[in-house]
Write an enzyme that holds these catalytic residues in place. Structure first.
Site, PDB file in Angstrom:
ATOM      1  N   GLU A 229       1.583 -15.883   7.717  1.00 36.08           N
ATOM      2  CA  GLU A 229       2.358 -16.034   6.493  1.00 36.08           C
ATOM      3  C   GLU A 229       2.834 -14.669   6.017  1.00 36.08           C
ATOM      4  O   GLU A 229       2.496 -13.640   6.608  1.00 36.08           O
ATOM      5  CB  GLU A 229       1.521 -16.733   5.409  1.00 36.08           C
ATOM      6  CG  GLU A 229       1.145 -18.159   5.773  1.00 36.08           C
ATOM      7  CD  GLU A 229       0.421 -18.883   4.667  1.00 36.08           C
ATOM      8  OE1 GLU A 229      -0.034 -18.219   3.723  1.00 36.08           O
ATOM      9  OE2 GLU A 229       0.307 -20.121   4.740  1.00 36.08           O
ATOM     10  N   HIS A 350       6.014 -18.056  -6.655  1.00 32.59           N
ATOM     11  CA  HIS A 350       6.210 -18.404  -5.244  1.00 32.59           C
ATOM     12  C   HIS A 350       7.702 -18.477  -4.969  1.00 32.59           C
ATOM     13  O   HIS A 350       8.457 -19.070  -5.740  1.00 32.59           O
ATOM     14  CB  HIS A 350       5.543 -19.739  -4.924  1.00 32.59           C
ATOM     15  CG  HIS A 350       5.351 -19.960  -3.456  1.00 32.59           C
ATOM     16  ND1 HIS A 350       6.390 -20.266  -2.609  1.00 32.59           N
ATOM     17  CD2 HIS A 350       4.239 -19.896  -2.682  1.00 32.59           C
ATOM     18  CE1 HIS A 350       5.918 -20.387  -1.376  1.00 32.59           C
ATOM     19  NE2 HIS A 350       4.620 -20.158  -1.393  1.00 32.59           N
ATOM     20  N   ARG A 402       5.270 -11.820  -1.451  1.00 35.47           N
ATOM     21  CA  ARG A 402       5.928 -12.816  -2.292  1.00 35.47           C
ATOM     22  C   ARG A 402       6.732 -12.213  -3.433  1.00 35.47           C
ATOM     23  O   ARG A 402       7.784 -12.735  -3.801  1.00 35.47           O
ATOM     24  CB  ARG A 402       4.879 -13.780  -2.863  1.00 35.47           C
ATOM     25  CG  ARG A 402       4.356 -14.746  -1.825  1.00 35.47           C
ATOM     26  CD  ARG A 402       3.244 -15.616  -2.375  1.00 35.47           C
ATOM     27  NE  ARG A 402       2.815 -16.577  -1.369  1.00 35.47           N
ATOM     28  CZ  ARG A 402       1.760 -17.367  -1.506  1.00 35.47           C
ATOM     29  NH1 ARG A 402       1.011 -17.283  -2.603  1.00 35.47           N
ATOM     30  NH2 ARG A 402       1.429 -18.222  -0.554  1.00 35.47           N
ATOM     31  N   HIS A 463       3.377 -19.567  -9.711  1.00 31.84           N
ATOM     32  CA  HIS A 463       2.446 -20.055  -8.690  1.00 31.84           C
ATOM     33  C   HIS A 463       1.003 -19.645  -8.927  1.00 31.84           C
ATOM     34  O   HIS A 463       0.090 -20.444  -8.711  1.00 31.84           O
ATOM     35  CB  HIS A 463       2.901 -19.538  -7.322  1.00 31.84           C
ATOM     36  CG  HIS A 463       2.105 -20.062  -6.166  1.00 31.84           C
ATOM     37  ND1 HIS A 463       1.968 -21.418  -5.920  1.00 31.84           N
ATOM     38  CD2 HIS A 463       1.418 -19.427  -5.176  1.00 31.84           C
ATOM     39  CE1 HIS A 463       1.236 -21.595  -4.837  1.00 31.84           C
ATOM     40  NE2 HIS A 463       0.871 -20.405  -4.377  1.00 31.84           N
ATOM     41  N   ARG A 498      -0.821 -11.158  -5.061  1.00 30.28           N
ATOM     42  CA  ARG A 498      -1.730 -11.776  -4.107  1.00 30.28           C
ATOM     43  C   ARG A 498      -1.101 -11.937  -2.735  1.00 30.28           C
ATOM     44  O   ARG A 498       0.032 -12.398  -2.607  1.00 30.28           O
ATOM     45  CB  ARG A 498      -2.187 -13.147  -4.622  1.00 30.28           C
ATOM     46  CG  ARG A 498      -3.086 -13.888  -3.639  1.00 30.28           C
ATOM     47  CD  ARG A 498      -3.665 -15.132  -4.244  1.00 30.28           C
ATOM     48  NE  ARG A 498      -2.707 -16.185  -4.502  1.00 30.28           N
ATOM     49  CZ  ARG A 498      -2.233 -17.023  -3.579  1.00 30.28           C
ATOM     50  NH1 ARG A 498      -2.579 -16.892  -2.311  1.00 30.28           N
ATOM     51  NH2 ARG A 498      -1.387 -17.976  -3.926  1.00 30.28           N
TER      52      ARG A 498
END
Length: 715
Positions: A229, A350, A402, A463, A498
């Protein structure tokens, strides 16, 4: 015994106001709603490279059945929980007290894994706001990180975590999670979580190959498939197709429901933490007050140790990937009880929530298109059909962290006057799409979208809260008797942003680390807790009797119908105020922020918070909407105060008025300048941190030509 407030809706502690202060190295996110300072990690009893929770677990508490005047018998330590005094009036059907050794608020991965482990030391009550399986864990699609591939390393995972967190992470927390996580993830598989297995080519054996890893040395479990990811330098994301959180929740919940020492209490809204005095130990958390959302019943749970695992505060924003239960309850309850919060300015958006041409759910929840879709090759296109990430992060493209991808999409949408961009996976082919992303494909199909035939419309949505209740390496907070794990906590793992799929891992690791210290605390507290628990019990029941008397008087004066309508009107007003609050937060504390907007927003949100606090205090039995509004307003005010205090842009916090960032990295006191960490030496230099890293020269000169050449080369 300190004087405790008799009203259920009011805070259980009062103290003299303290001046907020910041020290070099603590950062602006070290503010607790402006009411106190947070100690730097050098001053914290569990900070520093040698700080670790006890490795030897205490002996289990002695347990017996303790009769409770609420009509239940629950487990408790033989010398810790009081039997009701003779002649004491029984609890009414609308007000009760329950006792337990360990109280767990929340039933996601952190709460359930903690409950299963700590149940070996005593009785456990799991209190959850909705059905036990309805929380953020259930909706986590992508996966959970674990270094299982022999070509990967803990050091690489730690480095990726620090890079994504803009070097504001706590290095000790990062090291703990990255090194201890793999064994715990494999433990989930042994517990019954059915993760996706890797296909093993004939003759290759069970340990190698791209995307595959052994589940354990000499283990009968087939190899696990690993995906990649955004922000990760290797494949290390264990998953269950595209419904990982739901599978983990299923496995943990099945085990917890079957455990004889664990009881569940569903549909209970948290009102406040319960504080009392322990002999020789001062003020401590001894449980929580709750509201049954279905019946209106008030219950005080008294416990020797309390774990906060209540998740985040996504409902602060009008569009979020979080469910309706994510209203910041644990954060606000802890702050009112005196446990510091930190890092609230770092709100993660997100990049890819589905935009389907229809309004979001009533609670604002949007359907998430997992990060793993881009990890497997998904491409982002703007309104002109151009693949645009090369202009913002040419090295990592769609796999940038992100915060970078969300701001890139925000910029492309603004430039085109559009409400979405496109996520294209057609080149993966229908068989691969349906094999890797069955849940996403089915949901899209139900909405009339075929992701194998056309790009999906996506846009950023709130998110994750990277900050929260400040917690140490053992999950401990500044309030004795209170632990925190998961999104509600600020463990130091995430820093300013994060890393994808680190959230489930964080909850799992810190829940495990909290077991030994919280069990040890419960064993110590049991010997002298009886007087405090007895007083807290009687205080709550007396408050309930007064509330019932006030209700009866109002009904006699105004009539039952008028009283009921007044309660309904108060709930409607709270819901309307909540909509105003969410709109304010999106405008003033969204993806890209401006100081003037934040100052204006803070003034309005602070007024809303004061109004919400007054509304709860003036009501004998505040309802769910009023309690949630009070919590959301408190966290929203904290977000804006922390964002205004940070005079730079980092990770999830970008302010156009302060685009300078003190850049840290390997060899430059990395991680020691954040909201935790020891005082660092002066930075080498301050660099301008634009919305995005500078694009390569070729892309600057002719971005469209470069993108066209890329597409030509890829096809």
């Amino acid at each position: 015994m300190m004087m405790l407030c008799a009203s259920l809706g009011a805070s259980h502690a009062t103290r003299a106001p303290q001046r907020s202060r910041r020290t070099r190295g603590s950062g602006p996110s070290s503010l607790v709603m402006g009411r106190g300072a947070i100690a730097r990690s050098a001053d914290h009893p569990t900070r520093g490279p040698d700080a670790r929770p006890a490795v030897v677990a205490p002996p289990p508490l002695r347990r017996l059945r303790v009769p409770c005047r609420a009509g239940l018998s629950v487990g408790g330590p033989t010398d810790g929980l009081p039997v009701s005094p003779a002649g004491s009036p029984p609890s009414s059907p609308r007000c009760s007290v329950e006792t337990t050794d360990f109280l767990v608020l929340g039933s996601g991965i952190a709460g359930l894994s903690y409950a299963l482990a700590v149940a070996e030391h005593g009785s456990v009550a799991v209190v959850t706001k909705a059905a036990a399986d309805d929380g953020c864990t259930r909706y986590a699609q992508g996966g959970i990180c674990a270094v299982l591939d022999p070509r990967d390393s803990v050091a690489a995972h730690a480095h990726d975590t620090m890079v994504a967190g803009a070097w504001l992470n706590c290095p000790e927390a990062v090291a703990a999670v990255c090194s201890e996580g793999p064994a715990l993830v494999l433990g989930l598989a042994r517990l019954g979580a059915e993760f996706t297995r890797a296909a093993v080519p004939a003759g290759r054996g069970r340990g190698g190959g791209p995307g595959g890893a052994r589940a354990a040395s000499a283990s009968p479990i087939p190899p696990l498939h690993l995906t990649r990811e955004g922000g990760h330098s290797a494949r290390r994301v264990v998953h269950a197709a595209d419904a990982t959180g739901a599978e983990i929740e299923r496995a943990l919940l099945a085990r917890a429901r079957a455990h004889p020492a664990i009881t569940f209490h569903e549909h209970r809204v948290g009102a406040d933490l319960v504080l009392g005095e322990l002999p020789g130990g001062g003020r401590a958390c001894l449980g929580a007050d709750t509201l049954d959302a279905l019946t209106g019943r008030r219950t005080r749970f008294l416990a020797l140790s309390t774990m906060l695992a209540t998740g985040g505060a996504g409902q602060l924003y009008p569009v979020t990937t979080n469910p309706g239960v994510a209203t910041g309850d644990g954060m606000a309850m802890a702050a009112r009880a005196g446990a510091p919060l930190e890092g609230l300015e770092f709100v993660q958006f997100h990049p890819t929530a589905l935009v389907a041409g229809e309004p979001a759910a009533a609670d604002g929840r949007a359907f998430l298109i997992s990060e793993a879709v881009r990890g497997e090759g998904g491409r982002l296109l703007n309104a002109a059909g151009e693949r645009f990430m090369a202009r913002y992060d040419a090295a990592r493209m769609e796999l940038a962290p992100r915060d970078v991808v969300a701001r890139a999409i925000h910029a492309e949408m603004a430039a085109a006057g559009a409400d979405h961009v496109l996520l294209d996976v057609r080149h993966l082919g229908r068989p691969a799409i349906e094999a890797h992303f069955p849940t996403i494909a089915a949901r899209c199909a139900a909405m009339g979208l075929d992701m194998a035939a056309a790009p999906l419309p996506v846009a950023p949505a709130q998110h994750y809260m990277c900050g929260g209740v400040r917690a140490g390496l053992g999950g401990e907070t500044a309030l004795p008797g209170l632990w925190a794990a998961g999104e509600v906590a600020s463990s130091g793992l995430h820093g300013a942003n994060r890393l994808a799929s680190n959230s489930l891992l964080e909850g799992l690791v810190f829940a495990a680390r909290a077991v030994a210290p919280s069990a040890a605390h419960a064993a110590r507290a049991a010997a002298g807790a009886a007087p405090a628990l007895a007083e807290l019990r009687e205080e709550f029941l007396s408050a309930g009797r007064r509330a019932r008397a006030a209700e009866a008087e109002r009904a006699a004066r105004d009539g039952p119908a008028v009283a009921a309508e007044a309660d309904s009107a108060a709930e409607r007003d709270a819901a309307a105020t909540r909509r105003r609050l969410r709109a304010l937060m999106w405008r003033c504390a969204g993806i890209v922020r401006r100081e003037a907007d934040m100052r204006e927003g803070l003034e309005e949100v602070a007024a809303l918070r004061a109004e919400a606090d007054a509304g709860v205090a003036a009501t004998a039995r505040p309802g769910r909407a009023a309690l949630e509004l009070r919590n959301l307003a408190a966290v929203g005010e904290g977000v804006l105060r922390a964002a205004l205090a940070r005079r730079e842009s980092r990770g999830g916090h970008y302010c156009v008025d302060f685009p300078e960032a003190e850049v840290a990295g390997p060899g430059a006191a990395a991680g020691e300048r954040g909201p935790r960490g020891r005082p660092a030496p002066p930075p080498k230099k301050a660099l301008r941190a634009p919305l995005f890293p500078p694009a390569p020269v070729a892309a600057k000169k002719s971005p469209r030509g470069e993108l066209a050449r890329r597409r030509s080369a890829e096809t």
